[in-house]
Structures are given as structure tokens and as C-alpha cells.
Design a protein around this motif. Structure first.
Motif, mmCIF file in Angstrom:
data_model
loop_
_atom_site.group_PDB
_atom_site.id
_atom_site.type_symbol
_atom_site.label_atom_id
_atom_site.label_comp_id
_atom_site.label_asym_id
_atom_site.label_seq_id
_atom_site.Cartn_x
_atom_site.Cartn_y
_atom_site.Cartn_z
ATOM 1 N N THR A 188 0.815 -1.220 0.000
ATOM 2 C CA THR A 188 0.000 0.000 0.000
ATOM 3 C C THR A 188 0.848 1.268 0.000
ATOM 4 O OG1 THR A 188 -1.501 -1.355 1.276
ATOM 5 C CG2 THR A 188 -2.100 0.957 1.046
ATOM 6 N N PRO A 189 1.821 1.422 0.938
ATOM 7 C CA PRO A 189 2.610 2.661 0.907
ATOM 8 C C PRO A 189 3.277 2.913 -0.440
ATOM 9 C CG PRO A 189 3.352 1.199 2.693
ATOM 10 C CD PRO A 189 2.207 0.541 2.048
ATOM 11 N N VAL A 190 3.767 1.850 -1.098
ATOM 12 C CA VAL A 190 4.430 2.040 -2.388
ATOM 13 C C VAL A 190 3.404 2.489 -3.432
ATOM 14 C CG1 VAL A 190 5.687 0.877 -4.251
ATOM 15 C CG2 VAL A 190 6.288 0.412 -1.887
ATOM 16 N N ALA A 191 2.212 1.882 -3.363
ATOM 17 C CA ALA A 191 1.166 2.259 -4.324
ATOM 18 C C ALA A 191 0.777 3.727 -4.127
ATOM 19 C CB ALA A 191 -0.049 1.355 -4.143
ATOM 20 N N VAL A 192 0.709 4.166 -2.844
ATOM 21 C CA VAL A 192 0.339 5.565 -2.543
ATOM 22 C C VAL A 192 1.436 6.495 -3.075
ATOM 23 C CG1 VAL A 192 -0.025 7.225 -0.664
ATOM 24 C CG2 VAL A 192 -1.058 4.952 -0.531
ATOM 25 N N MET A 193 2.709 6.132 -2.803
ATOM 26 C CA MET A 193 3.833 6.965 -3.274
ATOM 27 C C MET A 193 3.805 7.072 -4.803
ATOM 28 S SD MET A 193 7.088 6.190 -0.795
ATOM 29 C CE MET A 193 7.510 4.734 -1.570
ATOM 30 N N GLN A 194 3.532 5.946 -5.436
ATOM 31 C CA GLN A 194 3.512 5.925 -6.899
ATOM 32 C C GLN A 194 2.386 6.818 -7.429
ATOM 33 O OE1 GLN A 194 3.672 1.979 -8.465
ATOM 34 N NE2 GLN A 194 3.441 2.632 -10.582
ATOM 35 N N ALA A 195 1.211 6.741 -6.782
ATOM 36 C CA ALA A 195 0.058 7.533 -7.233
ATOM 37 C C ALA A 195 0.349 9.026 -7.106
ATOM 38 C CB ALA A 195 -1.166 7.149 -6.407
ATOM 39 N N TYR A 196 0.938 9.436 -5.927
ATOM 40 C CA TYR A 196 1.249 10.856 -5.725
ATOM 41 C C TYR A 196 2.307 11.339 -6.713
ATOM 42 C CZ TYR A 196 -1.651 11.559 -1.595
ATOM 43 O OH TYR A 196 -2.703 11.698 -0.767
ATOM 44 N N ALA A 197 3.312 10.487 -6.948
ATOM 45 C CA ALA A 197 4.383 10.872 -7.877
ATOM 46 C C ALA A 197 3.818 11.051 -9.290
ATOM 47 C CB ALA A 197 5.491 9.831 -7.862
ATOM 48 N N ALA B 21 2.125 14.813 -13.540
ATOM 49 C CA ALA B 21 1.116 15.268 -14.517
ATOM 50 C C ALA B 21 0.786 16.760 -14.369
ATOM 51 C CB ALA B 21 -0.143 14.422 -14.354
ATOM 52 N N GLN B 22 1.301 17.388 -13.277
ATOM 53 C CA GLN B 22 1.014 18.820 -13.049
ATOM 54 C C GLN B 22 1.613 19.643 -14.196
ATOM 55 O OE1 GLN B 22 -0.674 20.236 -10.245
ATOM 56 N NE2 GLN B 22 -1.177 18.094 -9.810
ATOM 57 N N PRO B 23 0.826 20.590 -14.771
ATOM 58 C CA PRO B 23 1.337 21.364 -15.907
ATOM 59 C C PRO B 23 2.499 22.283 -15.517
ATOM 60 C CG PRO B 23 -0.915 22.054 -15.297
ATOM 61 C CD PRO B 23 -0.577 20.891 -14.426
ATOM 62 N N ASP B 24 2.551 22.730 -14.228
ATOM 63 C CA ASP B 24 3.621 23.657 -13.868
ATOM 64 C C ASP B 24 4.899 22.956 -13.385
ATOM 65 O OD1 ASP B 24 2.270 22.685 -11.722
ATOM 66 O OD2 ASP B 24 2.288 24.560 -10.558
ATOM 67 N N ALA B 25 4.958 21.631 -13.534
ATOM 68 C CA ALA B 25 6.174 20.910 -13.106
ATOM 69 C C ALA B 25 7.343 21.264 -14.028
ATOM 70 C CB ALA B 25 5.939 19.411 -13.140
ATOM 71 N N ARG C 279 11.152 20.888 -15.770
ATOM 72 C CA ARG C 279 11.831 19.760 -16.412
ATOM 73 C C ARG C 279 12.630 18.944 -15.382
ATOM 74 N NH1 ARG C 279 14.363 19.109 -21.858
ATOM 75 N NH2 ARG C 279 13.132 20.892 -22.523
ATOM 76 N N GLN C 280 13.316 19.731 -14.495
ATOM 77 C CA GLN C 280 14.114 19.094 -13.428
ATOM 78 C C GLN C 280 13.234 18.232 -12.526
ATOM 79 O OE1 GLN C 280 17.474 20.053 -12.117
ATOM 80 N NE2 GLN C 280 17.242 18.917 -10.208
ATOM 81 N N GLN C 281 12.077 18.830 -12.108
ATOM 82 C CA GLN C 281 11.157 18.086 -11.218
ATOM 83 C C GLN C 281 10.645 16.828 -11.917
ATOM 84 O OE1 GLN C 281 8.459 21.304 -10.453
ATOM 85 N NE2 GLN C 281 9.231 21.619 -8.363
ATOM 86 N N LYS C 282 10.329 16.983 -13.233
ATOM 87 C CA LYS C 282 9.826 15.825 -13.981
ATOM 88 C C LYS C 282 10.872 14.700 -14.016
ATOM 89 C CE LYS C 282 6.332 17.799 -16.959
ATOM 90 N NZ LYS C 282 6.039 18.365 -18.254
ATOM 91 N N ALA C 283 12.127 15.098 -14.229
ATOM 92 C CA ALA C 283 13.203 14.091 -14.290
ATOM 93 C C ALA C 283 13.325 13.376 -12.947
ATOM 94 C CB ALA C 283 14.513 14.760 -14.651
ATOM 95 N N GLU C 284 13.235 14.173 -11.839
ATOM 96 C CA GLU C 284 13.351 13.564 -10.515
ATOM 97 C C GLU C 284 12.152 12.647 -10.222
ATOM 98 O OE1 GLU C 284 16.011 17.151 -8.572
ATOM 99 O OE2 GLU C 284 13.905 16.935 -7.979
ATOM 100 N N LEU C 285 10.967 13.124 -10.633
ATOM 101 C CA LEU C 285 9.763 12.302 -10.421
ATOM 102 C C LEU C 285 9.844 11.013 -11.244
ATOM 103 C CD1 LEU C 285 7.090 15.101 -10.229
ATOM 104 C CD2 LEU C 285 7.587 13.440 -8.448
#
Ligand code: ADP
Length: 464
Positions: A243-252, A257-261, A263-269
């Protein structure tokens, strides 16, 4: 290598050796005692005969008279002479045999005559009313010798017979007393083979072996309990992590998918998501293995066409194959019927072919083949990739073992452990042959179950 002597044989050998020693010592003692007693009787009889003869001597008008015949036994001879040497009386013809022997009063002598042994006793010169005489008595030792030779014969026949009884009896006793130990060895073998539920049969006897089996069984019970607890812990831990991994994956994914993310944040995500996927894979594989260990993983047997399953696996891998410019061929006869758990067989083929893609040569080839051999289905997955070093081969089925982390970062080290478990749960065998920089071949042999050409049917039975 020289085989060590078995405990049963050692006990029999010792028991027989000790019995032989005791019997020999007893026989020697018996023989010597009987010999000494018989000798004493012979000497006493000879002395008695001499005394009786002397008691019968009388003087009549200055001349010696031997009053009566002495009631000596047939084995006794005597010879009476006057002081001047003339014979006065004699008994037993053979007494003349000793004429050449000078008189030697005192102790009993053993002499040979007429093929016999005699106890010979001479008297001193005895005076009776002015006259004097001498007596010589000889008693045959034949009876003694006969008794001794009968005793020798008895011992000669008796000792081997007693020895035979000792060997047979010793073996039976050793066999009986070691029976519980053999049961312990059999149970220990089963436990060593992985069956922790095996117990040593409890003997009714309240002796040391009874105590030993009870103690062993108590120890096995506690080992089994802690093993079960450990397996349950690993299985529970894997389950709880899901469950915790599934939650982390969902939030990530959400953040990604956030439009204001940026490039750096996207790479880290992306890195976080890749690790989440890897963790998910590890958890799923661990759950399969730990449930398998606990015997809680269902194995549903059904008859299906392995060629279709291999086709499905090839489709799943199509994209990765083309990314690496690799080709995959399936060589299986039309209708390769196999009775096994279909989803586990899919996982098995997927794990092996995924490895063949990961560790295969860029632009290389993978060959998946299956055919019946006797009552077995033999499956072969071969690649022409980097191969496995010889020193790593004995370890590749161990959990979390990876030849070299640098070879592929996406691996978990659990894929081949799952292959091994699936093969074992189907009572099959798996082997691997590999040559570095040439390629690797995995070969699996499973009881095929259904006869060649069988139509698809379902025969469900949970296993494992
Ligand atoms: P992984 O997830 O790391 O692939 P596996 O249990 O499937 O774990 O395999 C264990 C190790 O065996 C791998 O790390 C890899 O080094 C080696 N291996 C497995 N299959 C192959 C193959 N076809 N060619 C070369 N090496 C292989």
C-alpha cells in the motif's frame, strides 16, 4: 574412499571379541583345574595302593609273607622284592617293563611303558621283624588322559558353537538397539530435504533412546515453529509494503502530470516512479516466493497448449525485443499439451525470456523450444548474449543474487528464484549451461501429465 565400519558391525565385533576372550579364559581355567584335580587323584591312589600293600606284609618265622591280595584296581600294578632283590609278589604283567628303572623312593614319577603313561612310586626299604622288603607301585594315567582328551574335544566343539551364538546374538541385540537410531537418521534426512514437519517416531521404551527421540522432537517442533513465524513475517512484511508504495507511486504520477512541473522536477519524479515500479516488482515477487514457502500459493493444474502461452509471452516482449533489435523464435510442435498451472508457466517463460532480452546481445536471437521426451515436457530458452561466469552459475537461483549490478539496473535478483520455485512446485528440474560472451541455455523438465495430442481439458487440483 574406505567405508567406515557401521556401528552395528562394531558392536557385534566387540561383543564377539569379548565373548571369545571370556570363553577362552574360562576354558583354559576349566582344563587346567580338571587336569590338576585328576593328577592329585592319581597320586593319591598310587600312594594309597602302596600303603595298603605295606600293611599286608607280615613276618612268619623270620620269612616275609604277603598276607592277602591287595584289592587294587585293574589299572594298578605292584612288585614286591625282598632286600636281597628276589621277587616276593607281583601284580600286573607290565610291571616288569620298569625293571631297568632304578628304585627312587619318595615322589611319584610319570613314566612311559606299554604305550601308556604310568604314575610310579617306590617305597623305602621297609623292615618287618628283622626282614626287609621294597615295593614298587604303578598306576595307569590312561583314564586321566581320556577324561582330558574328552574335555578338549568338548571345548573344541563348544567354543565355535558359543562363538556362533555370540555373533548371531550380538548382531540381533545390536540391530534391535540401533533400530530407533535408524529411525532418527531417516527423519533427519527428511528434515535435511526440507520437510520440517517430519518427526522421529517416538519409541515406547523409557530408556536413553526414548529420551533422545523425545528431546529431538521437542527441538524440531520449536525449529518448525520459529521457521513458520519467520516465513509469516516475510510474507506479512511484503504485504504491508504494498500500500505505501502504491500511494507513493500515485502521488508521484499526480505530481508528474502537473502542468507547472519543471523539467528538473519531472526528471526527478521519473526516477522516483522507476524506483516505485522496481519496489512494486520486488514486493510482488517476494509475495509469490514467501506464499510459496508457506504453501499458501495455489498451484492449479490444467491442461493447455504451451505454444499458445509462449506466443502470448512473445507478444508481451515484442516492444522490448524491437528496442534491442532482437528476434525471438518459438519452436514447438502444433498442440504442445502440458498439464501444469498456466499462470505460473506464463511467469516462468516470461522471467526466462525477459532475462534473455536483458542479458542477450544487441541484435541477437532468442530461441524458445519445447518438446516431449518420454513422460516429460522439456522446455529450452537459449540466447546468444553475455553469458554467466562459471563461478556465478551455482548461485543464480539464490534469492537476491545478481551476477553484477552494473549489468542491468532494473533486475531484482528474484526472477530465477521464482523460476526455481515454480519448477519445484511442479516436481520438475531446471538446469543451466552458459559460456561468457557466447550465450546461455536454460532447460526445464516437467512431468507433462497429459498424453501427446490430448485435447484441452481442465483437471484442477491445488498443489504446493
Ligand atoms: P535479475 O532480476 O537480476 O535478472 P534473476 O534472478 O532473474 O535476477 O537472475 C539472477 C542473475 O543471473 C542475473 O542478475 C544475471 O546476472 C544472471 N542471468 C540470468 N539470466 C541470464 C541470461 N540469460 N544471461 C546472462 N545472465 C543471466
Amino acid at each position: 574412499m574406505k567405508r567406515a565400519m557401521r556401528l552395528r558391525d562394531k558392536m557385534t565385533f566387540l561383543y564377539t571379541g569379548l565373548t571369545l576372550l571370556a570363553v577362552l579364559a574360562f576354558s583354559a581355567l576349566l582344563y587346567l583345574s580338571v587336569q590338576a584335580i585328576l593328577e592329585q587323584i592319581l597320586v593319591k591312589n598310587t600312594q594309597l595302593a602302596l600303603q595298603q600293600i605295606i600293611a599286608q606284609m607280615e613276618a612268619d618265622d623270620g620269612a616275609l609273607v604277603f598276607e592277602n591280595e591287595v584289592p587294587v584296581s585293574a589299572d594298578t600294578m605292584y612288585f614286591i622284592t625282598e632286600a636281597n632283590g628276589s621277587e616276593l609278589a607281583s601284580h600286573g604283567a607290565d610291571i616288569t617293563l620298569f625293571d631297568a628303572l632304578p628304585m627312587a623312593p619318595g615322589a611319584v614319577r610319570h613314566v612311559q611303558g606299554a604305550g601308556k603313561t604310568w604314575a610310579l612310586l617306590d617305597s623305602d626299604v621297609i623292615a618287618v621283624e628283622g626282614s626287609s622288603f621294597r615295593v614298587r607301585v604303578a598306576t595307569s594315567a590312561e583314564l586321566n588322559l581320556r577324561v582330558l582328551s574328552t574335555l578338549r574335544l568338548g571345548l573344541l566343539i563348544g567354543i565355535p558353537f558359543m562363538l556362533l551364538i555370540a555373533v548371531v546374538g550380538g548382531r540381533l541385540i545390536a540391530e534391535r538397539s540401533l533400530m530407533p537410531i535408524r529411525d532418527i537418521i531417516r527423519s533427519a534426512d527428511r528434515i535435511a530435504g526440507g520437510d520440517l514437519s517430519a518427526r522421529v517416531p517416538q519409541t515406547a521404551a523409557r530408556d536413553e533412546l526414548g529420551e533422545l527421540t523425545a528431546t529431538l522432537n521437542r527441538m524440531l517442533q520449536s525449529v518448525e515453529t520459529s521457521f513458520i513465524r519467520e516465513k509469516r513475517f516475510a510474507s506479512d512484511a511484503s504485504h504491508e509494503l504494498r500500500t505505501p508504495v502504491a500511494v507513493m507511486q500515485a502521488y508521484a504520477e499526480n505530481l508528474r502530470a502537473q502542468p507547472d512541473a519543471t523539467r528538473q522536477q519531472k526528471a526527478e519524479l521519473d526516477t522516483i516512479l522507476a524506483e516505485c515500479r522496481r519496489m512494486n516488482k520486488i514486493i510482488t515477487q517476494l509475495l509469490t516466493l514467501t506464499r510459496g514457502d508457506e504453501g499458501r500459493h495455489p498451484v492449479l493444474m490444467e491442461t493447455f497448449d504451451l505454444r499458445e502461452v509462449a506466443g502470448g509471452v512473445a507478444d508481451t516482449l515484442a516492444e522490448r525485443l524491437s528496442q534491442r533489435g532482437m528476434s525471438l523464435s518459438i519452436r514447438m510442435p502444433e498442440g504442445t499439451w502440458l498439464t501444469a498451472d498456466q499462470s505460473l508457466m506464463t511467469e516462468l517463460l516470461l522471467n526466462l525470456t525477459e532475462n534473455a532480452v536483458k542479458y542477450g546481445r544487441q541484435g541477437g536471437h532468442i530461441d524458445v523450444a519445447a518438446s516431449r521426451s518420454g513422460g516429460d515436457m522439456v522446455i529450452r530458452v537459449a540466447d546468444d548474449g553475455i553469458g554467466i561466469p562459471a563461478e556465478a552459475l551455482p548461485h543464480i537461483f539464490e534469492r537476491f543474487y545478481r551476477v553484477d549490478d552494473a549489468r542491468d539496473r532494473s533486475g531484482t535478483g528474484l526472477g530465477l528464484s521464482i523460476v526455481d520455485w515454480i519448477v519445484n512446485s511442479h516436481r520438475g528440474t531446471v538446469s543451466v549451461e552458459s559460456e561468457p560472451h557466447k550465450g546461455t541455455v536454460f532447460q526445464i523438465s516437467l512431468p507433462a501429465g497429459a498424453p501427446e495430442g490430448a485435447q484441452a481439458s481442465t483437471a484442477q487440483a491445488p498443489r504446493g
